[in-house]
Design an enzyme around this catalytic site. Structure first.
Site, PDB file in Angstrom:
ATOM      1  N   ASN A  85       0.206   1.909   0.522  1.00 50.28           N
ATOM      2  CA  ASN A  85       1.036   2.942   1.142  1.00 50.28           C
ATOM      3  C   ASN A  85       1.150   2.792   2.655  1.00 50.28           C
ATOM      4  O   ASN A  85       2.025   3.398   3.280  1.00 50.28           O
ATOM      5  CB  ASN A  85       0.501   4.336   0.803  1.00 50.28           C
ATOM      6  CG  ASN A  85      -0.916   4.565   1.289  1.00 50.28           C
ATOM      7  OD1 ASN A  85      -1.823   3.826   0.910  1.00 50.28           O
ATOM      8  ND2 ASN A  85      -1.126   5.575   2.103  1.00 50.28           N
ATOM      9  N   HIS A  86       0.284   1.974   3.272  1.00 52.67           N
ATOM     10  CA  HIS A  86       0.381   1.735   4.722  1.00 52.67           C
ATOM     11  C   HIS A  86       1.122   0.434   5.045  1.00 52.67           C
ATOM     12  O   HIS A  86       1.051  -0.055   6.177  1.00 52.67           O
ATOM     13  CB  HIS A  86      -1.009   1.696   5.351  1.00 52.67           C
ATOM     14  CG  HIS A  86      -1.702   3.026   5.353  1.00 52.67           C
ATOM     15  ND1 HIS A  86      -1.211   4.117   6.026  1.00 52.67           N
ATOM     16  CD2 HIS A  86      -2.852   3.435   4.751  1.00 52.67           C
ATOM     17  CE1 HIS A  86      -2.027   5.147   5.850  1.00 52.67           C
ATOM     18  NE2 HIS A  86      -3.022   4.764   5.073  1.00 52.67           N
ATOM     19  N   ASP A 146      -9.976  -3.216   0.183  1.00 52.67           N
ATOM     20  CA  ASP A 146      -9.203  -2.866   1.376  1.00 52.67           C
ATOM     21  C   ASP A 146      -9.912  -3.231   2.692  1.00 52.67           C
ATOM     22  O   ASP A 146     -10.933  -2.642   3.036  1.00 52.67           O
ATOM     23  CB  ASP A 146      -8.917  -1.369   1.400  1.00 52.67           C
ATOM     24  CG  ASP A 146      -8.196  -0.874   0.165  1.00 52.67           C
ATOM     25  OD1 ASP A 146      -8.611  -1.225  -0.941  1.00 52.67           O
ATOM     26  OD2 ASP A 146      -7.221  -0.112   0.308  1.00 52.67           O
ATOM     27  N   GLU A 195      -3.752  -3.822   3.644  1.00 53.18           N
ATOM     28  CA  GLU A 195      -2.855  -2.800   4.188  1.00 53.18           C
ATOM     29  C   GLU A 195      -3.457  -2.001   5.341  1.00 53.18           C
ATOM     30  O   GLU A 195      -2.746  -1.288   6.030  1.00 53.18           O
ATOM     31  CB  GLU A 195      -2.400  -1.853   3.083  1.00 53.18           C
ATOM     32  CG  GLU A 195      -3.497  -0.963   2.547  1.00 53.18           C
ATOM     33  CD  GLU A 195      -3.015   0.467   2.308  1.00 53.18           C
ATOM     34  OE1 GLU A 195      -1.807   0.707   2.348  1.00 53.18           O
ATOM     35  OE2 GLU A 195      -3.880   1.326   2.101  1.00 53.18           O
TER      36      GLU A 195
END
Length: 264
Positions: free
Chosen positions: A67-68, A8, A39
């Site tokens: 999720n973002h 990430d 993300e």
């Protein structure tokens, strides 16, 4: 086929780290394809078109999300037209974008799939059934398949690794931003890591300024989180895949930080 997955990417520190280290990563691991989770690339929440171009120009071949995905509204303007970016496939039907794609570099092809967990995360369709549906199609033409399972619970990620053993080349987790020390090859040939970790500020809390995070834990009051401006670190995963079978020959976590990295 050799693949590097970058954990990430968080904020500007993460993006600059990718640009700084990608030449070194390519020299050290000789990857044919580089995939990254993006993300959190725009200020720690979401991604925009300029940052997407920046990552591709730096040498990333494909971007996964989580999720973002929708935190930066600009993504709605380009996600449908960008075949190298995928969002979780088990979001509801009609959601913009795509949940899987095939990334090409030279004469190499890697199918990549993005799924999101259901434990401690907003509601979504079953990732296990969605994986069945997607892999049944992909495996008709592709042997080399990477699955980014963006999930909170380690148990859910481990279960997915075992569930897909023999059907994917690499199953790795993202989302927690903390790299796990469990890289292994499962009995049927699938490489597995519970979480690839994050790329960005090393001395924050999951990439955020630690003072505000600590204040929220102490007071319980709403607090605005900002991406930390600290020394950097890069976490990721390297996998070597047998293109004839799709089985992993080798898997290894990557962990580099500003204090230990020696430029070539």
């Amino acid at each position: 086929m050799k693949v590097v997955f970058i954990g990430d990417i968080v904020g500007n520190v993460g993006r600059e780290t990718v640009k700084r280290l990608l030449p070194w990563l390519k020299d050290r691991y000789q990857p044919h394809i580089v995939i990254a989770n993006g993300e959190n690339a725009a200020g720690g929440r979401g991604i925009n078109a300029a940052i997407t171009r920046e990552l591709f120009e730096a040498g990333v071949h494909g971007i996964t999300m989580g999720n973002h995905t929708w935190d930066n509204r600009e993504i709605f303007e380009f996600i449908d037209d960008e075949p190298r970016m995928i969002r979780p496939a088990n979001l509801p039907p009609g959601t913009p974008g795509r949940g899987y794609t095939v990334v090409k570099a030279g004469n190499k092809e890697l199918a990549i799939v993005n799924l999101i967990g259901r434990t401690f995360l907003p509601p979504s369709d079953c990732p296990f059934r969605k994986a069945d549906e997607i892999l049944s199609e992909l495996r008709k033409q592709h042997k080399c398949i990477l699955v980014d399972f963006h999930a909170e619970a380690t148990s859910e990620k481990i279960a997915m690794g075992w569930y897909l053993d023999g059907r994917a080349s690499l199953v790795l987790g993202t989302h927690t931003h903390v790299q796990t020390n469990d890289d292994r090859i499962l009995p049927e040939g699938t490489a597995y890591v519970t979480d690839a970790g994050m790329t960005g500020p090393r001395d924050g809390v999951l990439g955020m300024e630690r003072e505000n995070v600590i204040r929220k834990f102490i007071t319980g009051m709403p607090t605005r989180f900002q991406v930390a401006e600290t020394k950097w670190h890069l976490n990721g995963v390297f996998v070597d895949i047998d293109e004839a079978t799709g089985r992993a020959n080798r898997v290894q976590t990557i962990r580099v930080d500003e204090d230990s990295w020696i430029p070539a």
